[in-house]
Design a protein around this motif. Structure first.
Motif, PDB file in Angstrom:
ATOM      1  N   ASN A 172       0.847  -1.184   0.000  1.00 52.98           N
ATOM      2  CA  ASN A 172       0.000   0.000   0.000  1.00 52.98           C
ATOM      3  C   ASN A 172       0.884   1.236   0.000  1.00 52.98           C
ATOM      4  OD1 ASN A 172      -1.071   2.123   2.221  1.00 52.98           O
ATOM      5  ND2 ASN A 172      -2.744   1.494   0.864  1.00 52.98           N
ATOM      6  N   ASP A 173       0.507   2.249  -0.762  1.00 56.24           N
ATOM      7  CA  ASP A 173       1.397   3.393  -0.938  1.00 56.24           C
ATOM      8  C   ASP A 173       1.650   4.162   0.353  1.00 56.24           C
ATOM      9  OD1 ASP A 173      -1.186   4.390  -0.834  1.00 56.24           O
ATOM     10  OD2 ASP A 173      -1.083   5.492  -2.721  1.00 56.24           O
ATOM     11  N   LEU A 174       0.648   4.316   1.195  1.00 53.35           N
ATOM     12  CA  LEU A 174       0.842   5.053   2.430  1.00 53.35           C
ATOM     13  C   LEU A 174       1.737   4.284   3.402  1.00 53.35           C
ATOM     14  CD1 LEU A 174       0.220   7.527   4.132  1.00 53.35           C
ATOM     15  CD2 LEU A 174      -1.787   6.330   5.014  1.00 53.35           C
ATOM     16  N   VAL A 175       1.541   2.975   3.492  1.00 50.78           N
ATOM     17  CA  VAL A 175       2.403   2.157   4.344  1.00 50.78           C
ATOM     18  C   VAL A 175       3.842   2.225   3.846  1.00 50.78           C
ATOM     19  CG1 VAL A 175       2.921  -0.198   5.085  1.00 50.78           C
ATOM     20  CG2 VAL A 175       0.556   0.611   5.082  1.00 50.78           C
ATOM     21  N   ALA A 176       4.037   2.136   2.522  1.00 55.13           N
ATOM     22  CA  ALA A 176       5.381   2.195   1.959  1.00 55.13           C
ATOM     23  C   ALA A 176       6.043   3.534   2.246  1.00 55.13           C
ATOM     24  CB  ALA A 176       5.335   1.943   0.453  1.00 55.13           C
ATOM     25  N   LEU A 177       5.308   4.619   2.062  1.00 57.31           N
ATOM     26  CA  LEU A 177       5.881   5.935   2.327  1.00 57.31           C
ATOM     27  C   LEU A 177       6.235   6.079   3.809  1.00 57.31           C
ATOM     28  CD1 LEU A 177       4.981   9.297   0.849  1.00 57.31           C
ATOM     29  CD2 LEU A 177       4.982   9.096   3.328  1.00 57.31           C
ATOM     30  N   THR A 178       5.386   5.577   4.685  1.00 54.10           N
ATOM     31  CA  THR A 178       5.673   5.653   6.119  1.00 54.10           C
ATOM     32  C   THR A 178       6.911   4.837   6.468  1.00 54.10           C
ATOM     33  OG1 THR A 178       3.300   5.944   6.563  1.00 54.10           O
ATOM     34  CG2 THR A 178       4.688   5.347   8.423  1.00 54.10           C
ATOM     35  N   GLU A 179       7.075   3.672   5.830  1.00 51.87           N
ATOM     36  CA  GLU A 179       8.282   2.879   6.044  1.00 51.87           C
ATOM     37  C   GLU A 179       9.524   3.634   5.595  1.00 51.87           C
ATOM     38  OE1 GLU A 179       8.701   0.362   7.761  1.00 51.87           O
ATOM     39  OE2 GLU A 179       7.133  -1.150   7.556  1.00 51.87           O
ATOM     40  N   ALA A 180       9.427   4.322   4.458  1.00 52.73           N
ATOM     41  CA  ALA A 180      10.570   5.089   3.967  1.00 52.73           C
ATOM     42  C   ALA A 180      10.919   6.221   4.920  1.00 52.73           C
ATOM     43  CB  ALA A 180      10.293   5.638   2.572  1.00 52.73           C
ATOM     44  N   VAL A 186      12.593  11.770   7.104  1.00 51.05           N
ATOM     45  CA  VAL A 186      12.611  12.704   8.213  1.00 51.05           C
ATOM     46  C   VAL A 186      12.148  12.064   9.519  1.00 51.05           C
ATOM     47  CG1 VAL A 186      12.338  14.736   6.757  1.00 51.05           C
ATOM     48  CG2 VAL A 186      10.309  13.561   7.591  1.00 51.05           C
ATOM     49  N   GLY A 187      11.576  10.861   9.457  1.00 55.20           N
ATOM     50  CA  GLY A 187      11.206  10.145  10.674  1.00 55.20           C
ATOM     51  C   GLY A 187      12.294   9.237  11.204  1.00 55.20           C
ATOM     52  N   ARG A 188      13.447   9.209  10.532  1.00 57.47           N
ATOM     53  CA  ARG A 188      14.547   8.331  10.967  1.00 57.47           C
ATOM     54  C   ARG A 188      14.998   8.717  12.373  1.00 57.47           C
ATOM     55  NH1 ARG A 188      20.698   7.793   8.950  1.00 57.47           N
ATOM     56  NH2 ARG A 188      20.668   9.974   9.568  1.00 57.47           N
ATOM     57  N   GLY A 189      15.075   7.722  13.236  1.00 62.61           N
ATOM     58  CA  GLY A 189      15.499   7.966  14.606  1.00 62.61           C
ATOM     59  C   GLY A 189      14.366   8.279  15.562  1.00 62.61           C
ATOM     60  N   LEU A 190      13.146   8.550  15.034  1.00 60.01           N
ATOM     61  CA  LEU A 190      12.004   8.791  15.904  1.00 60.01           C
ATOM     62  C   LEU A 190      11.373   7.458  16.297  1.00 60.01           C
ATOM     63  CD1 LEU A 190      10.274  11.726  13.959  1.00 60.01           C
ATOM     64  CD2 LEU A 190      11.832  11.901  15.918  1.00 60.01           C
ATOM     65  N   ARG A 191      11.091   7.285  17.573  1.00 61.14           N
ATOM     66  CA  ARG A 191      10.475   6.035  18.014  1.00 61.14           C
ATOM     67  C   ARG A 191       9.009   5.943  17.600  1.00 61.14           C
ATOM     68  NH1 ARG A 191      12.897   1.879  18.384  1.00 61.14           N
ATOM     69  NH2 ARG A 191      11.360   0.994  19.817  1.00 61.14           N
ATOM     70  N   GLY A 192       8.366   7.097  17.455  1.00 65.58           N
ATOM     71  CA  GLY A 192       6.971   7.092  17.027  1.00 65.58           C
ATOM     72  C   GLY A 192       6.616   8.395  16.356  1.00 65.58           C
ATOM     73  N   PHE A 193       5.747   8.325  15.369  1.00 62.49           N
ATOM     74  CA  PHE A 193       5.254   9.520  14.700  1.00 62.49           C
ATOM     75  C   PHE A 193       4.025   9.171  13.886  1.00 62.49           C
ATOM     76  CE2 PHE A 193       8.469   7.692  11.872  1.00 62.49           C
ATOM     77  CZ  PHE A 193       7.860   7.688  10.630  1.00 62.49           C
ATOM     78  N   ALA A 194       3.253  10.199  13.562  1.00 63.42           N
ATOM     79  CA  ALA A 194       2.129  10.042  12.642  1.00 63.42           C
ATOM     80  C   ALA A 194       2.500  10.672  11.314  1.00 63.42           C
ATOM     81  CB  ALA A 194       0.874  10.700  13.210  1.00 63.42           C
ATOM     82  N   THR A 195       2.140  10.009  10.219  1.00 61.92           N
ATOM     83  CA  THR A 195       2.363  10.541   8.881  1.00 61.92           C
ATOM     84  C   THR A 195       1.043  11.030   8.320  1.00 61.92           C
ATOM     85  OG1 THR A 195       4.156   8.976   8.459  1.00 61.92           O
ATOM     86  CG2 THR A 195       3.159  10.016   6.546  1.00 61.92           C
ATOM     87  N   ILE A 196       1.042  12.257   7.806  1.00 63.79           N
ATOM     88  CA  ILE A 196      -0.124  12.807   7.111  1.00 63.79           C
ATOM     89  C   ILE A 196       0.313  13.167   5.705  1.00 63.79           C
ATOM     90  CG2 ILE A 196      -1.774  14.705   6.985  1.00 63.79           C
ATOM     91  CD1 ILE A 196      -1.659  14.854  10.042  1.00 63.79           C
ATOM     92  N   THR A 197      -0.376  12.651   4.714  1.00 62.68           N
ATOM     93  CA  THR A 197      -0.055  12.963   3.323  1.00 62.68           C
ATOM     94  C   THR A 197      -1.225  13.687   2.678  1.00 62.68           C
ATOM     95  OG1 THR A 197      -0.910  10.860   2.449  1.00 62.68           O
ATOM     96  CG2 THR A 197       1.394  10.904   3.147  1.00 62.68           C
ATOM     97  N   ILE A 198      -0.900  14.705   1.884  1.00 61.93           N
ATOM     98  CA  ILE A 198      -1.942  15.416   1.159  1.00 61.93           C
ATOM     99  C   ILE A 198      -1.536  15.544  -0.302  1.00 61.93           C
ATOM    100  CG2 ILE A 198      -2.835  16.651   3.147  1.00 61.93           C
ATOM    101  CD1 ILE A 198      -1.291  19.100   2.282  1.00 61.93           C
ATOM    102  N   GLY A 210       8.764   2.346  17.095  1.00 66.52           N
ATOM    103  CA  GLY A 210       9.685   1.990  16.023  1.00 66.52           C
ATOM    104  C   GLY A 210       9.122   1.107  14.940  1.00 66.52           C
ATOM    105  N   GLU A 211       7.829   0.807  14.957  1.00 64.97           N
ATOM    106  CA  GLU A 211       7.228  -0.072  13.958  1.00 64.97           C
ATOM    107  C   GLU A 211       6.008   0.587  13.329  1.00 64.97           C
ATOM    108  OE1 GLU A 211       8.417  -2.909  12.889  1.00 64.97           O
ATOM    109  OE2 GLU A 211      10.069  -2.980  14.337  1.00 64.97           O
ATOM    110  N   VAL A 212       5.850   0.405  12.017  1.00 65.87           N
ATOM    111  CA  VAL A 212       4.671   0.914  11.329  1.00 65.87           C
ATOM    112  C   VAL A 212       3.454   0.085  11.726  1.00 65.87           C
ATOM    113  CG1 VAL A 212       3.585   1.268   9.077  1.00 65.87           C
ATOM    114  CG2 VAL A 212       6.012   1.774   9.383  1.00 65.87           C
ATOM    115  N   VAL A 213       2.384   0.759  12.097  1.00 68.32           N
ATOM    116  CA  VAL A 213       1.148   0.065  12.456  1.00 68.32           C
ATOM    117  C   VAL A 213       0.511  -0.472  11.179  1.00 68.32           C
ATOM    118  CG1 VAL A 213      -1.162   0.328  13.425  1.00 68.32           C
ATOM    119  CG2 VAL A 213       0.793   1.461  14.511  1.00 68.32           C
ATOM    120  N   ARG A 214       0.297  -1.771  11.133  1.00 66.96           N
ATOM    121  CA  ARG A 214      -0.282  -2.419   9.954  1.00 66.96           C
ATOM    122  C   ARG A 214      -1.563  -3.146  10.371  1.00 66.96           C
ATOM    123  NH1 ARG A 214       3.439  -3.678   5.660  1.00 66.96           N
ATOM    124  NH2 ARG A 214       5.466  -2.681   5.976  1.00 66.96           N
ATOM    125  N   THR A 215      -2.677  -2.567  10.033  1.00 68.74           N
ATOM    126  CA  THR A 215      -3.971  -3.192  10.263  1.00 68.74           C
ATOM    127  C   THR A 215      -4.770  -3.061   8.973  1.00 68.74           C
ATOM    128  OG1 THR A 215      -5.100  -1.171  10.975  1.00 68.74           O
ATOM    129  CG2 THR A 215      -3.903  -2.398  12.675  1.00 68.74           C
TER     130      THR A 215
END
Length: 370
Positions: A172-180, A186-198, A210-215
């Motif tokens: 999924n494109d959003l999951v892939a972008l969040t993984e990147a 810019v999320g490298r080194g952050l233990r947690g964050f939310a990604t918003i894409t527009i 440190g892990e992408v939430v996958r549901t």
């Protein structure tokens, strides 16, 4: 490669060049365990030791570890309803080549032919693996439901692997972008964050511990219908003032075109906000909505770091003050200050995300080239 060795290789890939002392702290290893795990990776050529540097600790200077150069290249592809965007990258998802091609036929045969041609056009003689991202539900390489393409049950991974002869990861494109963003952005080194894409759509992703939430809901676009403005326009699903209605580029340009009495594009709309009062009001309302979305994302996820990305992120640059003011207004004054990170790569950020997924899937398979 054992799981412990793979974890070490991942840490060096993401954070390297990195000293051994930093690695032991990051991975919770003793110096002896780190030496034992690093030895086969150094002998295989996957890792290399760099020149000695003083790291401030007592004793001999440190020799930082890094991923070996020349481990091959990767391709990432983002498929939209209108085009295929492909990038070639190195092992840290840094772009080295790019190709973009329009889509005029949404049949799987036609689209996958364009994808294969775009990857070939990148000219990557040492291609290791390919990643493909698209909007919708993806499972084990199969596009279970891709609404922008009107696909159901298309074996994207299998068909491209047969055509290209290298491993293909599909996400999924959003999951892939969040993984990147988690590994290389810019999320490298952050233990947690939310990604918003527009952009054409509105997306929401989440990293916790440190892990992408996958549901299942992470890939169905539920973030696009979060209510943001009770007086806003209506989206295609009939929701008034939701994220899709307030923040998608199509909705913003439709409002601006109606106000001006002529068709305008997204970039022109953002530019006109500086001089035209009607457009300024539309873009300003979108900025307020984005700030509200940021506050909601932080409040509900309990993550104070927010990554903004997507091809429409120019909105933030135009009305940043309003975005930050609305975000602050939606937070408790005793909460952690918001830390907003912006990825300006536009559409290619999505393709880079696909490449990152291919790199992640390849880590245990990688061996040096001789």
């Amino acid at each position: 490669m054992s799981e412990s060795e793979a974890a070490l290789a991942r840490a060096v890939l993401i954070h390297g060049p990195i000293s051994r002392s930093d690695l032991t702290a990051r991975l919770g290893l003793s110096p002896a365990s780190l030496t034992r795990l690093a030895k086969p990776l150094l002998e295989s050529g996957l890792l290399v030791e760099l020149g000695e540097v003083a790291d401030g600790s007592v004793g001999r200077p440190s020799r930082p570890l890094d991923i070996a150069p020349g481990l091959g290249s990767f391709a990432g592809v983002k498929i939209t309803g209108d085009e295929v965007i492909a990038v070639g990258t190195d092992i840290r998802a840094e772009p080295i080549a790019a190709d973009e091609r329009p889509l005029t036929d949404h049949s799987p045969d036609a689209v996958l032919r364009v994808v294969a041609d775009a990857i070939t056009a990148l000219g990557l003689s040492d291609l290791v693996a390919v990643g493909v991202s698209l909007g919708g539900v993806v499972n084990d390489g199969i596009a279970v439901h891709a609404p922008f393409l009107d696909w159901s049950g298309v074996d994207v991974g299998g068909r491209l692997h047969e055509a290209l002869g290298v491993p293909v990861s599909v996400e999924n494109d959003l999951v892939a972008l969040t993984e990147a963003e988690r590994w290389f952005g810019v999320g490298r080194g952050l233990r947690g964050f939310a990604t918003i894409t527009i952009g054409v759509g509105v997306g929401y992703g989440l990293v916790v511990d440190g892990e992408v939430v996958r549901t299942p809901d992470a890939t169905t676009g539920t973030g696009g219908h979060i209510p943001l403005d009770p007086y806003g326009p209506v989206c295609t699903e009939g929701h008034r003032g939701c994220a899709q209605a307030m923040l998608s580029s199509g909705s913003i340009t439709a409002q601006a075109s109606a106000a001006l009495g002529r068709l305008v594009g997204y970039d022109e709309t953002l530019a006109l906000a500086a001089s035209d009062p009607a457009v300024r009001a539309i873009v300003g309302a979108a900025g307020d909505a984005l700030g509200t979305f940021i506050a909601l994302a932080a409040n509900l996820s309990l993550q104070s770091s927010i990554v903004l990305s997507g091809e429409g992120i120019g909105l933030f640059r135009v009305v940043e003050d309003r975005v930050r003011a609305a975000a602050a207004a939606g937070r408790d004054p005793r909460s952690m200050p918001l830390d907003i990170h912006v990825d300006d790569d536009g559409f290619r950020a999505w393709a880079r995300g696909a490449a990152a997924v291919a790199i992640q899937a390849s880590m245990e398979r990688l061996r040096p080239r001789h």
